[in-house]
Design a protein around this motif. Structure first.
Motif, short mmCIF file in Angstrom:
data_model
loop_
_atom_site.label_atom_id
_atom_site.label_comp_id
_atom_site.label_asym_id
_atom_site.label_seq_id
_atom_site.Cartn_x
_atom_site.Cartn_y
_atom_site.Cartn_z
N LYS A 1 -4.82 -3.96 4.46
CA LYS A 1 -6.15 -3.45 4.13
C LYS A 1 -6.59 -2.41 5.16
CE LYS A 1 -7.61 -7.62 1.80
NZ LYS A 1 -8.59 -8.69 1.74
N ASN B 1 0.42 -1.49 6.65
CA ASN B 1 0.62 -2.00 5.30
C ASN B 1 -0.28 -3.21 5.00
OD1 ASN B 1 1.76 -2.05 2.80
ND2 ASN B 1 3.65 -3.02 3.44
N MET C 1 0.85 -1.17 0.00
CA MET C 1 0.00 0.00 0.00
C MET C 1 0.89 1.23 0.00
SD MET C 1 -3.20 1.12 0.07
CE MET C 1 -4.11 -0.34 0.42
N GLY D 1 -2.78 3.89 -2.69
CA GLY D 1 -2.63 2.75 -3.58
C GLY D 1 -2.80 3.12 -5.04
#
Length: 73
Positions: free
Chosen positions: A38, A36, A1, A66
Motif C-alpha cells: 500500500k 510492493n 502493485m 495498479g
C-alpha cells in the motif's frame, strides 16, 4: 502493485532497479516493486531506470498505478 507507462517510438528500458519490468513496444510495466504493498495518499515511492533511445527522448505523459490512471506531477 504495478506501475505502467508508455514511451515514444525508439525508447527502451535497459535496466531498472527496485522493481522488475516488462516492455511491449512502447508500453512498460514495472512489477515486484520494492514498496510492493500500500502507498498512502500523499506519499511517494522511488525506483529508477536507465534506457536507450533513438530520435527524441521525451518523458512519459501518462501513468497507471495498479491499472488505474494517475496524473504526472
Amino acid at each position: 502493485m504495478s506501475l505502467g507507462w508508455s514511451f515514444g517510438d525508439g525508447q527502451k528500458v535497459t535496466r531498472l532497479w527496485n522493481a522488475s519490468y516488462a516492455q511491449d513496444g512502447s508500453g512498460v510495466t514495472a512489477t515486484n516493486l520494492g514498496w510492493n504493498g500500500k502507498v498512502a495518499a500523499g506519499s511517494s515511492v522511488s525506483f529508477g531506470f536507465t534506457g536507450s533511445w533513438s530520435g527524441s527522448n521525451g518523458r512519459p505523459t501518462a501513468f497507471k498505478l495498479g491499472g488505474r490512471s494517475c496524473t504526472v506531477a
